[in-house]
Design an enzyme around this catalytic site. Structure first.
Site, PDB file in Angstrom:
ATOM      1  N   TYR A  24     -17.025  56.615 -83.043  1.00 41.49           N
ATOM      2  CA  TYR A  24     -18.011  57.643 -83.435  1.00 41.49           C
ATOM      3  C   TYR A  24     -19.309  57.465 -82.660  1.00 41.49           C
ATOM      4  O   TYR A  24     -19.798  58.405 -82.031  1.00 41.49           O
ATOM      5  CB  TYR A  24     -18.257  57.540 -84.941  1.00 41.49           C
ATOM      6  CG  TYR A  24     -19.121  58.642 -85.501  1.00 41.49           C
ATOM      7  CD1 TYR A  24     -18.641  59.943 -85.617  1.00 41.49           C
ATOM      8  CD2 TYR A  24     -20.420  58.377 -85.930  1.00 41.49           C
ATOM      9  CE1 TYR A  24     -19.439  60.956 -86.155  1.00 41.49           C
ATOM     10  CE2 TYR A  24     -21.208  59.384 -86.472  1.00 41.49           C
ATOM     11  CZ  TYR A  24     -20.716  60.673 -86.579  1.00 41.49           C
ATOM     12  OH  TYR A  24     -21.506  61.672 -87.109  1.00 41.49           O
ATOM     13  N   ASN A  49     -28.635  60.305 -92.149  1.00 39.66           N
ATOM     14  CA  ASN A  49     -27.839  60.463 -93.384  1.00 39.66           C
ATOM     15  C   ASN A  49     -28.265  61.690 -94.193  1.00 39.66           C
ATOM     16  O   ASN A  49     -29.428  61.797 -94.589  1.00 39.66           O
ATOM     17  CB  ASN A  49     -27.972  59.227 -94.276  1.00 39.66           C
ATOM     18  CG  ASN A  49     -27.409  57.988 -93.618  1.00 39.66           C
ATOM     19  OD1 ASN A  49     -27.922  57.553 -92.586  1.00 39.66           O
ATOM     20  ND2 ASN A  49     -26.369  57.422 -94.187  1.00 39.66           N
ATOM     21  N   ARG A  60     -18.688  58.099 -98.334  1.00 39.15           N
ATOM     22  CA  ARG A  60     -20.127  57.921 -98.092  1.00 39.15           C
ATOM     23  C   ARG A  60     -20.829  57.430 -99.347  1.00 39.15           C
ATOM     24  O   ARG A  60     -20.371  57.673-100.469  1.00 39.15           O
ATOM     25  CB  ARG A  60     -20.750  59.228 -97.619  1.00 39.15           C
ATOM     26  CG  ARG A  60     -20.619  59.348 -96.116  1.00 39.15           C
ATOM     27  CD  ARG A  60     -21.389  60.513 -95.626  1.00 39.15           C
ATOM     28  NE  ARG A  60     -20.481  61.629 -95.517  1.00 39.15           N
ATOM     29  CZ  ARG A  60     -20.536  62.525 -94.550  1.00 39.15           C
ATOM     30  NH1 ARG A  60     -21.453  62.427 -93.622  1.00 39.15           N
ATOM     31  NH2 ARG A  60     -19.689  63.513 -94.505  1.00 39.15           N
ATOM     32  N   VAL A  80     -23.621  58.160-101.015  1.00 35.50           N
ATOM     33  CA  VAL A  80     -24.134  59.036-102.075  1.00 35.50           C
ATOM     34  C   VAL A  80     -22.979  59.597-102.908  1.00 35.50           C
ATOM     35  O   VAL A  80     -22.990  59.519-104.149  1.00 35.50           O
ATOM     36  CB  VAL A  80     -25.008  60.176-101.495  1.00 35.50           C
ATOM     37  CG1 VAL A  80     -25.370  61.184-102.581  1.00 35.50           C
ATOM     38  CG2 VAL A  80     -26.279  59.608-100.872  1.00 35.50           C
ATOM     39  N   PHE A 134     -21.380  56.693-105.047  1.00 32.82           N
ATOM     40  CA  PHE A 134     -22.176  56.245-106.194  1.00 32.82           C
ATOM     41  C   PHE A 134     -22.204  57.322-107.297  1.00 32.82           C
ATOM     42  O   PHE A 134     -22.053  57.019-108.475  1.00 32.82           O
ATOM     43  CB  PHE A 134     -23.615  55.908-105.779  1.00 32.82           C
ATOM     44  CG  PHE A 134     -23.784  54.601-105.027  1.00 32.82           C
ATOM     45  CD1 PHE A 134     -22.683  53.826-104.680  1.00 32.82           C
ATOM     46  CD2 PHE A 134     -25.052  54.139-104.679  1.00 32.82           C
ATOM     47  CE1 PHE A 134     -22.836  52.623-103.985  1.00 32.82           C
ATOM     48  CE2 PHE A 134     -25.223  52.942-103.987  1.00 32.82           C
ATOM     49  CZ  PHE A 134     -24.120  52.184-103.631  1.00 32.82           C
ATOM     50  N   GLN A 140     -29.566  46.541 -97.355  1.00 29.87           N
ATOM     51  CA  GLN A 140     -29.602  47.408 -96.162  1.00 29.87           C
ATOM     52  C   GLN A 140     -30.221  48.749 -96.565  1.00 29.87           C
ATOM     53  O   GLN A 140     -30.128  49.155 -97.725  1.00 29.87           O
ATOM     54  CB  GLN A 140     -28.196  47.600 -95.566  1.00 29.87           C
ATOM     55  CG  GLN A 140     -27.233  48.469 -96.347  1.00 29.87           C
ATOM     56  CD  GLN A 140     -26.432  47.688 -97.385  1.00 29.87           C
ATOM     57  OE1 GLN A 140     -26.939  46.771 -98.005  1.00 29.87           O
ATOM     58  NE2 GLN A 140     -25.174  48.053 -97.568  1.00 29.87           N
ATOM     59  N   THR A 141     -30.865  49.403 -95.605  1.00 29.72           N
ATOM     60  CA  THR A 141     -31.573  50.649 -95.944  1.00 29.72           C
ATOM     61  C   THR A 141     -30.980  51.864 -95.223  1.00 29.72           C
ATOM     62  O   THR A 141     -30.378  51.742 -94.157  1.00 29.72           O
ATOM     63  CB  THR A 141     -33.072  50.569 -95.566  1.00 29.72           C
ATOM     64  OG1 THR A 141     -33.178  50.494 -94.135  1.00 29.72           O
ATOM     65  CG2 THR A 141     -33.744  49.379 -96.211  1.00 29.72           C
ATOM     66  N   PRO A 199     -25.018  49.058 -89.994  1.00 27.61           N
ATOM     67  CA  PRO A 199     -26.443  48.924 -89.641  1.00 27.61           C
ATOM     68  C   PRO A 199     -27.291  48.421 -90.813  1.00 27.61           C
ATOM     69  O   PRO A 199     -27.088  48.844 -91.950  1.00 27.61           O
ATOM     70  CB  PRO A 199     -26.844  50.349 -89.245  1.00 27.61           C
ATOM     71  CG  PRO A 199     -25.572  51.007 -88.851  1.00 27.61           C
ATOM     72  CD  PRO A 199     -24.513  50.412 -89.739  1.00 27.61           C
TER      73      PRO A 199
HETATM   74  N1  UDP Z   1     -22.177  51.722 -98.919  1.00 26.15           N
HETATM   75  C1  UDP Z   1     -22.138  51.033-100.130  1.00 26.15           C
HETATM   76  N2  UDP Z   1     -21.197  51.400-101.056  1.00 26.15           N
HETATM   77  C2  UDP Z   1     -20.323  52.426-100.854  1.00 26.15           C
HETATM   78  C3  UDP Z   1     -20.377  53.133 -99.623  1.00 26.15           C
HETATM   79  C4  UDP Z   1     -21.326  52.743 -98.674  1.00 26.15           C
HETATM   80  O1  UDP Z   1     -22.931  50.110-100.387  1.00 26.15           O
HETATM   81  O2  UDP Z   1     -19.511  52.705-101.737  1.00 26.15           O
HETATM   82  C5  UDP Z   1     -23.213  51.337 -97.932  1.00 26.15           C
HETATM   83  C6  UDP Z   1     -22.689  51.149 -96.514  1.00 26.15           C
HETATM   84  O3  UDP Z   1     -22.216  49.816 -96.328  1.00 26.15           O
HETATM   85  C7  UDP Z   1     -23.938  51.444 -95.709  1.00 26.15           C
HETATM   86  C8  UDP Z   1     -24.670  52.511 -96.529  1.00 26.15           C
HETATM   87  O4  UDP Z   1     -24.124  52.394 -97.849  1.00 26.15           O
HETATM   88  O5  UDP Z   1     -24.749  50.301 -95.603  1.00 26.15           O
HETATM   89  C9  UDP Z   1     -24.467  53.925 -96.019  1.00 26.15           C
HETATM   90  O6  UDP Z   1     -23.094  54.128 -95.844  1.00 26.15           O
HETATM   91  P1  UDP Z   1     -22.461  55.545 -95.477  1.00 26.15           P
HETATM   92  O7  UDP Z   1     -20.985  55.317 -95.304  1.00 26.15           O
HETATM   93  O8  UDP Z   1     -22.883  56.565 -96.451  1.00 26.15           O
HETATM   94  O9  UDP Z   1     -23.128  55.971 -94.096  1.00 26.15           O
HETATM   95  P2  UDP Z   1     -23.566  55.202 -92.753  1.00 26.15           P
HETATM   96  O10 UDP Z   1     -25.043  55.345 -92.724  1.00 26.15           O
HETATM   97  O11 UDP Z   1     -23.148  53.755 -92.823  1.00 26.15           O
HETATM   98  O12 UDP Z   1     -22.865  55.929 -91.676  1.00 26.15           O
END
Ligand code: UDP
Length: 315
Positions: free
Chosen positions: A143, A172, A184, A186, A189, A207-208, A270
């Site tokens: 990607y 995001n 993803r 959001v 959760f 992580q942010t 990241p």
């Molecule tokens: N993440 C998490 N729990 C989940 C799904 C994702 O803690 O059920 C974390 C993931 O490891 C990352 C962040 O949330 O650090 C954002 O993940 P996402 O897949 O939404 O998008 P990304 O920004 O990584 O492409």
């Protein structure tokens, strides 16, 4: 004016089609339905100026259109890693087919690029001038590197053939019509909280990410299409949250009793991400208007209806 939205049945694509129709454009949504769904088009599929065509940009494309938005690509880590070679094909063969169409017709093309071009960034927040920190052999590379070569192709078609190119680096984004199973953070959760299942935090949750509500993002894309310079522009919400903060906010807004559990952090995830949107502010007069609490409330309402609808269908 007739507009082609490649990836028009996806989360962002369907919102874009809807907004363009509201603005009076004719819209063709082209989508292979790999990750998009026809349900996303339900609100406007009968609109007289709308047409959906199922197909793949990796095959040749030919449409009598006046502008192209390219949003065709699996976009969540779970989706794009499930078929990495297809992800690369979409960003190379598919990208070139759309650029050839733009060249043949002399029309503008807006490419939906991504904050993933910055990889696991060592500069924070990320301005467009940052070249990024990407592992070319890692599981996210199909990607990240795919979107980077897609940007390169766009720039070379612009330099060689003079095509008006717009590059949106999208951070995001969340909102109604996210797929509940796309993995993803959001959607995960919110669905977990609504079902009373454990909230799965990956790693320590420190992580942010910076979350932009879909309506804001679509407004930014439409403004960017009208911008006459060919430079990448960050589009995203600069308010930054840890995944723990996001989990707590989701629990509060859903009044859920779900517990929080910690799972391993995916490879190359990241550590931080926040857009520098100075350029979008100054050249597009754009900035996000919807804060996380308001956007999450709308997203929760969407998933509540979906989950309720599914439960009724089963019973
Ligand atoms: N993440 C998490 N729990 C989940 C799904 C994702 O803690 O059920 C974390 C993931 O490891 C990352 C962040 O949330 O650090 C954002 O993940 P996402 O897949 O939404 O998008 P990304 O920004 O990584 O492409």
């Amino acid at each position: 004016m007739r507009i082609l939205v490649a990836g028009g049945a996806g989360f962002l694509g369907s919102h874009l089609c809807e907004k363009l129709l509201k603005k009076g454009f004719e819209v063709i949504a082209f989508d292979n339905l790999l990750t998009g769904t026809v349900e996303n088009l339900a609100h406007f599929e009968e609109h007289p100026k709308f047409k959906f065509i199922q197909g793949d940009i990796c095959d040749s494309v030919s449409f009598g259109v006046d502008a192209i938005y390219n949003l065709a690509c699996p976009a969540s880590p779970v989706q794009y890693q499930s078929d990495p070679i297809q992800t690369i094909k979409v960003n190379t063969y598919g990208m070139m087919h759309l650029l050839d169409l733009a060249k043949e017709r002399g029309i503008p093309l807006l490419q939906a690029s991504t904050s993933e071009v910055y990889g696991d960034p060592q500069v924070h927040p990320q301005p467009e001038s940052y070249w990024g920190h990407v592992n070319p052999g890692g599981p996210r590379a199909c990607y990240d590197e795919g979107k980077r070569i897609a940007e390169t192709l766009c720039m070379e078609y612009h330099r060689t053939h003079g095509i008006p190119i717009k590059i949106a680096r999208i951070f995001n984004t969340y909102g109604p019509r996210m797929h509940p199973d796309d993995g993803r953070v959001v959607s995960n959760f919110v669905c977990q909280a609504l079902k009373g299942e454990p909230i799965t935090i990956f790693g320590d949750g420190l992580q942010t990410r910076s979350f932009c509500f879909v309506d804001d993002l679509i407004n930014g894309l439409i403004r960017l299409m009208d911008y006459d310079k060919t430079v990448p522009v960050n589009l995203g919400n600069p308010c930054e949250f840890t995944m723990l903060q996001l989990a707590e906010l989701v629990l509060e807004l859903t009044s859920s009793g779900s517990e929080i559990c910690f799972n391993p952090l995916p490879v190359d995830d990241p550590k931080q991400r926040r857009p520098d949107i100075s350029l979008a502010k100054s050249v597009l007069d754009w900035q996000p208007m919807v804060d996380l609490k308001e956007g999450l409330s709308q997203t929760i309402a969407y998933f509540e209806t979906r989950i309720l609808h599914k439960a009724r269908a089963i019973s």
